[in-house]
Design a protein around this motif. Structure first.
Motif, PDB file in Angstrom:
ATOM      1  N   ILE A  79       0.844  -1.203   0.000  1.00 41.71           N
ATOM      2  CA  ILE A  79       0.000   0.000   0.000  1.00 41.71           C
ATOM      3  C   ILE A  79       0.877   1.251   0.000  1.00 41.71           C
ATOM      4  O   ILE A  79       0.631   2.211  -0.747  1.00 41.71           O
ATOM      5  CB  ILE A  79      -0.951   0.004   1.220  1.00 41.71           C
ATOM      6  CG1 ILE A  79      -1.976  -1.113   1.071  1.00 41.71           C
ATOM      7  CG2 ILE A  79      -1.657   1.349   1.360  1.00 41.71           C
ATOM      8  CD1 ILE A  79      -2.849  -1.320   2.279  1.00 41.71           C
ATOM      9  N   ASN A  80       1.923   1.245   0.814  1.00 42.27           N
ATOM     10  CA  ASN A  80       2.846   2.376   0.869  1.00 42.27           C
ATOM     11  C   ASN A  80       3.537   2.576  -0.475  1.00 42.27           C
ATOM     12  O   ASN A  80       3.656   3.712  -0.967  1.00 42.27           O
ATOM     13  CB  ASN A  80       3.880   2.146   1.975  1.00 42.27           C
ATOM     14  CG  ASN A  80       4.771   3.333   2.182  1.00 42.27           C
ATOM     15  OD1 ASN A  80       4.455   4.445   1.794  1.00 42.27           O
ATOM     16  ND2 ASN A  80       5.918   3.107   2.814  1.00 42.27           N
ATOM     17  N   GLU A  81       3.958   1.489  -1.082  1.00 43.44           N
ATOM     18  CA  GLU A  81       4.665   1.584  -2.367  1.00 43.44           C
ATOM     19  C   GLU A  81       3.753   2.137  -3.451  1.00 43.44           C
ATOM     20  O   GLU A  81       4.144   2.996  -4.239  1.00 43.44           O
ATOM     21  CB  GLU A  81       5.165   0.190  -2.760  1.00 43.44           C
ATOM     22  CG  GLU A  81       5.961   0.167  -4.047  1.00 43.44           C
ATOM     23  CD  GLU A  81       6.421  -1.235  -4.392  1.00 43.44           C
ATOM     24  OE1 GLU A  81       6.482  -1.523  -5.603  1.00 43.44           O
ATOM     25  OE2 GLU A  81       6.698  -2.031  -3.490  1.00 43.44           O
ATOM     26  N   VAL A  82       2.501   1.672  -3.523  1.00 42.25           N
ATOM     27  CA  VAL A  82       1.556   2.158  -4.526  1.00 42.25           C
ATOM     28  C   VAL A  82       1.237   3.622  -4.269  1.00 42.25           C
ATOM     29  O   VAL A  82       1.151   4.442  -5.200  1.00 42.25           O
ATOM     30  CB  VAL A  82       0.272   1.299  -4.529  1.00 42.25           C
ATOM     31  CG1 VAL A  82      -0.820   1.927  -5.374  1.00 42.25           C
ATOM     32  CG2 VAL A  82       0.574  -0.100  -5.027  1.00 42.25           C
ATOM     33  N   ALA A  83       1.070   4.020  -3.014  1.00 41.65           N
ATOM     34  CA  ALA A  83       0.734   5.412  -2.691  1.00 41.65           C
ATOM     35  C   ALA A  83       1.877   6.351  -3.068  1.00 41.65           C
ATOM     36  O   ALA A  83       1.645   7.413  -3.651  1.00 41.65           O
ATOM     37  CB  ALA A  83       0.410   5.537  -1.214  1.00 41.65           C
ATOM     38  N   VAL A  84       3.069   5.961  -2.732  1.00 42.37           N
ATOM     39  CA  VAL A  84       4.213   6.853  -2.996  1.00 42.37           C
ATOM     40  C   VAL A  84       4.576   6.826  -4.469  1.00 42.37           C
ATOM     41  O   VAL A  84       4.724   7.888  -5.099  1.00 42.37           O
ATOM     42  CB  VAL A  84       5.415   6.440  -2.106  1.00 42.37           C
ATOM     43  CG1 VAL A  84       6.668   7.202  -2.504  1.00 42.37           C
ATOM     44  CG2 VAL A  84       5.091   6.671  -0.641  1.00 42.37           C
ATOM     45  N   ASN A  85       4.744   5.664  -5.058  1.00 43.46           N
ATOM     46  CA  ASN A  85       5.232   5.582  -6.443  1.00 43.46           C
ATOM     47  C   ASN A  85       4.110   5.729  -7.471  1.00 43.46           C
ATOM     48  O   ASN A  85       4.276   6.438  -8.460  1.00 43.46           O
ATOM     49  CB  ASN A  85       5.934   4.240  -6.669  1.00 43.46           C
ATOM     50  CG  ASN A  85       7.179   4.109  -5.823  1.00 43.46           C
ATOM     51  OD1 ASN A  85       7.781   5.101  -5.443  1.00 43.46           O
ATOM     52  ND2 ASN A  85       7.556   2.876  -5.505  1.00 43.46           N
ATOM     53  N   GLY A  86       3.012   5.083  -7.272  1.00 45.44           N
ATOM     54  CA  GLY A  86       1.950   5.099  -8.269  1.00 45.44           C
ATOM     55  C   GLY A  86       1.087   6.341  -8.220  1.00 45.44           C
ATOM     56  O   GLY A  86       0.688   6.870  -9.251  1.00 45.44           O
ATOM     57  N   LEU A  87       0.780   6.841  -7.032  1.00 43.15           N
ATOM     58  CA  LEU A  87      -0.138   7.983  -6.889  1.00 43.15           C
ATOM     59  C   LEU A  87       0.561   9.287  -6.518  1.00 43.15           C
ATOM     60  O   LEU A  87      -0.086  10.302  -6.314  1.00 43.15           O
ATOM     61  CB  LEU A  87      -1.200   7.649  -5.831  1.00 43.15           C
ATOM     62  CG  LEU A  87      -2.058   6.419  -6.127  1.00 43.15           C
ATOM     63  CD1 LEU A  87      -2.967   6.120  -4.957  1.00 43.15           C
ATOM     64  CD2 LEU A  87      -2.867   6.604  -7.400  1.00 43.15           C
ATOM     65  N   ASN A  88       1.873   9.251  -6.391  1.00 44.11           N
ATOM     66  CA  ASN A  88       2.684  10.426  -6.042  1.00 44.11           C
ATOM     67  C   ASN A  88       2.233  11.072  -4.736  1.00 44.11           C
ATOM     68  O   ASN A  88       2.145  12.295  -4.624  1.00 44.11           O
ATOM     69  CB  ASN A  88       2.676  11.459  -7.173  1.00 44.11           C
ATOM     70  CG  ASN A  88       3.349  10.921  -8.420  1.00 44.11           C
ATOM     71  OD1 ASN A  88       4.301  10.145  -8.323  1.00 44.11           O
ATOM     72  ND2 ASN A  88       2.856  11.327  -9.578  1.00 44.11           N
ATOM     73  N   MET A  89       1.931  10.302  -3.744  1.00 46.98           N
ATOM     74  CA  MET A  89       1.550  10.808  -2.435  1.00 46.98           C
ATOM     75  C   MET A  89       2.811  10.937  -1.582  1.00 46.98           C
ATOM     76  O   MET A  89       3.791  10.241  -1.796  1.00 46.98           O
ATOM     77  CB  MET A  89       0.561   9.862  -1.758  1.00 46.98           C
ATOM     78  CG  MET A  89      -0.761   9.718  -2.476  1.00 46.98           C
ATOM     79  SD  MET A  89      -1.809   8.511  -1.671  1.00 46.98           S
ATOM     80  CE  MET A  89      -2.963   9.569  -0.872  1.00 46.98           C
ATOM     81  N   THR A  90       2.737  11.850  -0.609  1.00 46.78           N
ATOM     82  CA  THR A  90       3.871  12.043   0.305  1.00 46.78           C
ATOM     83  C   THR A  90       3.360  12.033   1.731  1.00 46.78           C
ATOM     84  O   THR A  90       2.164  12.224   1.994  1.00 46.78           O
ATOM     85  CB  THR A  90       4.581  13.379   0.030  1.00 46.78           C
ATOM     86  OG1 THR A  90       3.635  14.440   0.201  1.00 46.78           O
ATOM     87  CG2 THR A  90       5.167  13.426  -1.372  1.00 46.78           C
ATOM     88  N   TYR A  91       4.274  11.837   2.667  1.00 45.83           N
ATOM     89  CA  TYR A  91       3.907  11.905   4.078  1.00 45.83           C
ATOM     90  C   TYR A  91       3.682  13.363   4.458  1.00 45.83           C
ATOM     91  O   TYR A  91       4.400  14.250   4.005  1.00 45.83           O
ATOM     92  CB  TYR A  91       5.016  11.316   4.941  1.00 45.83           C
ATOM     93  CG  TYR A  91       5.063   9.805   4.911  1.00 45.83           C
ATOM     94  CD1 TYR A  91       4.120   9.064   5.604  1.00 45.83           C
ATOM     95  CD2 TYR A  91       6.054   9.132   4.218  1.00 45.83           C
ATOM     96  CE1 TYR A  91       4.143   7.676   5.576  1.00 45.83           C
ATOM     97  CE2 TYR A  91       6.092   7.756   4.183  1.00 45.83           C
ATOM     98  CZ  TYR A  91       5.144   7.025   4.866  1.00 45.83           C
ATOM     99  OH  TYR A  91       5.180   5.667   4.835  1.00 45.83           O
ATOM    100  N   PRO A  92       2.686  13.624   5.299  1.00 50.09           N
ATOM    101  CA  PRO A  92       2.439  15.028   5.688  1.00 50.09           C
ATOM    102  C   PRO A  92       3.511  15.541   6.650  1.00 50.09           C
ATOM    103  O   PRO A  92       4.006  14.813   7.499  1.00 50.09           O
ATOM    104  CB  PRO A  92       1.068  14.970   6.347  1.00 50.09           C
ATOM    105  CG  PRO A  92       0.907  13.572   6.796  1.00 50.09           C
ATOM    106  CD  PRO A  92       1.694  12.726   5.860  1.00 50.09           C
ATOM    107  N   ASP A  93       3.855  16.820   6.465  1.00 48.11           N
ATOM    108  CA  ASP A  93       4.772  17.494   7.400  1.00 48.11           C
ATOM    109  C   ASP A  93       3.934  18.211   8.442  1.00 48.11           C
ATOM    110  O   ASP A  93       2.733  18.378   8.309  1.00 48.11           O
ATOM    111  CB  ASP A  93       5.634  18.519   6.644  1.00 48.11           C
ATOM    112  CG  ASP A  93       6.535  17.853   5.626  1.00 48.11           C
ATOM    113  OD1 ASP A  93       6.841  16.667   5.831  1.00 48.11           O
ATOM    114  OD2 ASP A  93       6.917  18.522   4.639  1.00 48.11           O
ATOM    115  N   LYS A  94       4.634  18.717   9.466  1.00 50.35           N
ATOM    116  CA  LYS A  94       3.922  19.469  10.504  1.00 50.35           C
ATOM    117  C   LYS A  94       3.392  20.776   9.946  1.00 50.35           C
ATOM    118  O   LYS A  94       2.376  21.275  10.397  1.00 50.35           O
ATOM    119  CB  LYS A  94       4.840  19.717  11.693  1.00 50.35           C
ATOM    120  CG  LYS A  94       5.109  18.468  12.487  1.00 50.35           C
ATOM    121  CD  LYS A  94       5.823  18.792  13.756  1.00 50.35           C
ATOM    122  CE  LYS A  94       6.055  17.515  14.555  1.00 50.35           C
ATOM    123  NZ  LYS A  94       6.573  17.762  15.869  1.00 50.35           N
ATOM    124  N   SER A  95       4.050  21.291   8.950  1.00 54.48           N
ATOM    125  CA  SER A  95       3.604  22.562   8.375  1.00 54.48           C
ATOM    126  C   SER A  95       2.374  22.374   7.482  1.00 54.48           C
ATOM    127  O   SER A  95       1.577  23.282   7.342  1.00 54.48           O
ATOM    128  CB  SER A  95       4.729  23.197   7.568  1.00 54.48           C
ATOM    129  OG  SER A  95       5.079  22.341   6.498  1.00 54.48           O
TER     130      SER A  95
END
Length: 156
Positions: free
Chosen positions: A104-120
């Motif tokens: 799920i992490n791999e598909v989200a990051v590589n396939g859907l170009n999602m990133t982890y949220p920052d505090k900002s």
């Protein structure tokens, strides 16, 4: 001794004499009649037995063909069931592969170009306070429920 054909009665001969029939001839005729009768009965018995046997044979063949059709359908269903079970197992394996967190992490990051949220980029909200007081429930605006509530309050 001479066997006579006619048996005469002593004295009065006014009556017509009766002819003697030999016992052997009578027995022969009885045997012949019995043979013919037995042959006719045997023919009837043989024909009726043949009809009964043929009817039972046809019934047996029809039942056997029906059982054969059912067995064929059963074997076809068993083959289909085995293929569907194999497909089901393959789908379970694929589901386990897809549902793993790494995948799920791999598909989200590589396939859907999602990133982890920052505090900002994240917003935190305190949910202990009711920010939506001004929005009324649909149930309270309904006149029927208000009328029922008013009647219930009036009865108490």
């Amino acid at each position: 001794m001479v066997v006579r054909e006619y048996d005469y009665i002593r004295g009065n001969t006014a009556l017509a004499p009766e002819r003697k029939v030999k016992e052997q001839e009578v027995k022969k005729k009885k045997k012949q009649v019995k043979k013919e009768f037995d042959w006719k009965n045997n023919r009837v018995k043989i024909i009726s037995s043949a009809v009964i046997v043929s009817i039972l044979g046809v019934a047996s063949l029809s039942i056997d063909s029906y059982v054969y059709k059912i067995q064929k359908n059963l074997s076809n269903l068993e083959v289909e069931m085995e293929t569907e079970l194999a497909k089901n197992e393959a789908m379970k394996v694929d589901l386990l592969k897809v549902s793993s967190l790494d995948n799920i992490n791999e598909v989200a990051v590589n396939g859907l170009n999602m990133t982890y949220p920052d505090k900002s980029s994240s917003i935190t909200i305190d949910m202990s306070k009711n920010y939506f007081d001004h929005i009324k429930d649909k149930k309270e605006t309904n006149t029927k429920t208000n009328l029922i509530a008013k009647i219930a309050n009036w009865m108490n």
